[in-house]
Design an enzyme around this catalytic site. Structure first.
Site: not given
Ligand SMILES: Cc1ncc(COP(=O)(O)O)c(C=O)c1O
Length: 419
Positions: A176, A204, A235
């Site tokens: 990250s 991610h 996200k």
């Protein structure tokens, strides 16, 4: 009793005090920050779906149909069709038999690791894993062996020492704060050879890597060898919450053993419906994922043209390691004064000596704006006489000598790196 004022003064004097900044607009490529328009370069809204009209509508419709909240934990009376539908879609997307929603990525990670690693067992964790994985290790009754960043030789050494006590290897898929990718094929091979589970955090990776944004596990072609695939909805999927995918047996076990799942209210229907719409949008138009990759490449190239050292990776997370926290903050504030917002990241989020700007690119950015931002950051860095270095965990430890965010525990496994 802890002296709060004194502790805050210490944080201020070491350049580590934080304050909240208020974003007065949706998470688009441009936002209003504390009343000023700025280019946003530190959001995880990678595919621009948090503010997409269809995602907003799905949330609004679900609020009208199902209400604002789920009213209870999943095992009591909080399971609704929206939850089961999204779980099915996520399992299909990740090529797994089942999926289970959690309130957040933090809860998914802590609740899964603690449930999968027992007393007398050992969990193996990359030293640059996200705090939620680290805290999962802390919460588990097992010992933790922290291996050097992406160092499979060090991991194998630990696995051999642990023998049949090895329970679980945990890693970020895309790290990250560094934007680099775990060596998933090697990790899968080691997990198989040492008969332990492999868990990959795709916070991610999902929406950013792999075919149709299926993640780093799919990109590495090891889907059938990763036992636990965790991902977040907050996200690239533009909403909030998280999920764990795996075998039916794993999901059934987590329903019965994962404390944050059992003892927490079910995710709110509008948020779940928003994530489901976002997933549908990714599958309908995977070009978003290609656009994200192209923007990330353009930004890396523009920063390099400014003479800034940025690692060569294929992810939208671009770290510019500066070193000290004050210098990183000065660069952040200088860029902000010219309308570019890239938050400085300081310890304990990153190891001491590696404070940085963590730039994140979105598919909705325009290449011209990214180039302008790189020019601004380059000019401020030159004015402040700051260079940026390649992030390297071991170098950082030598240079910083500060508190490590993640340390091994327990006896029985020799830990040369945790001294
Ligand atoms: C790698 C990683 N895992 C887990 C999390 C936690 O996810 P959430 O924000 O949903 O709690 C984050 C987000 O900050 C992350 O970057």
């Amino acid at each position: 009793m802890l002296e709060l004022g004194q502790r805050l003064d210490e944080l201020r004097s070491s350049g580590l005090h934080r304050r909240l900044r208020v974003v007065e607009s949706p998470q688009g490529p441009e936002i209003l920050l504390d009343g000023e328009p700025v280019l946003l370069l530190c959001s995880n809204n990678y595919l621009g779906l948090a503010d997409h009209a269809r995602v907003r509508c799905a949330a609004a419709e679900a609020a009208m149909k199902w209400g604002a909240g789920a009213g209870a934990s999943r095992l009591v009376s909080g399971t609704m069709p929206v939850h089961s539908e999204l779980e099915q879609r996520l399992a299909e997307f990740k090529g797994k038999a089942g999926a289970l929603l959690f309130g957040s990525g933090y809860l998914a990670n802590t609740g899964t690791i603690a449930a999968l690693a027992d007393r007398d067992e050992v969990v193996f964790s990359d030293e640059l894993n996200h705090a939620s994985l680290i805290d999962g290790c802390r919460l588990a009754k097992a010992e933790t062996f922290v291996y050097r960043h992406r160092d499979t030789e060090h991991l194998e050494w630990g696995l051999r020492r642990a023998g049949d006590r090895a329970a679980l290897i945990v890693t970020d898929g895309v790290f990250s704060m560094d934007g680099d990718v775990a060596p998933l094929a090697e990790l899968a091979e080691l997990a198989q050879r040492h008969r332990c589970r492999l868990m990959v955090d795709e916070a991610h990776g999902t929406g950013c890597l792999g075919p149709d944004g299926r993640g780093s596990v799919a990109a590495a072609g090891v889907g059938d060898r990763v036992d636990v695939v965790m991902g977040t909805l907050g996200k690239a999927l533009g909403a909030y919450g998280a999920y764990v995918c795996g075998s039916r047996e794993l999901i059934d076990y987590l329903v019965n053993a994962s404390r944050p799942f059992i003892f927490s209210t079910a995710p709110p229907p509008p948020v779940v419906a928003a994530a489901q719409e976002a997933l549908a949008l990714i599958l309908e138009r995977p070009k978003r994922v290609e656009r994200l990759a192209a923007n990330a490449a353009a930004m890396r190239e523009a920063l390099a043209a400014e003479g800034l050292a940025v690692p060569e990776e294929a992810t939208p997370i671009i770290p510019m390691v500066i070193g000290g926290p004050r210098e990183a903050m000065a660069l952040c504030e200088g860029a902000l004064a010219s309308g570019v917002f890239a938050q400085a990241i300081r310890p304990p989020t990153v190891p001491a000596g590696t404070s940085r700007l963590r730039l994140t690119v979105m598919s909705t950015h325009k290449v011209g704006d990214l180039r302008r931002a790189a020019g601004v950051i380059g000019a401020v860095a030159r004015e402040l006489r700051l260079g940026s270095a390649k992030p390297a965990a071991r170098d950082a430890r030598g240079a910083g000598g500060g508190r490590r965010p993640h340390e091994s525990t327990g006896a029985g496994v020799d830990l040369p790196h945790a001294a």
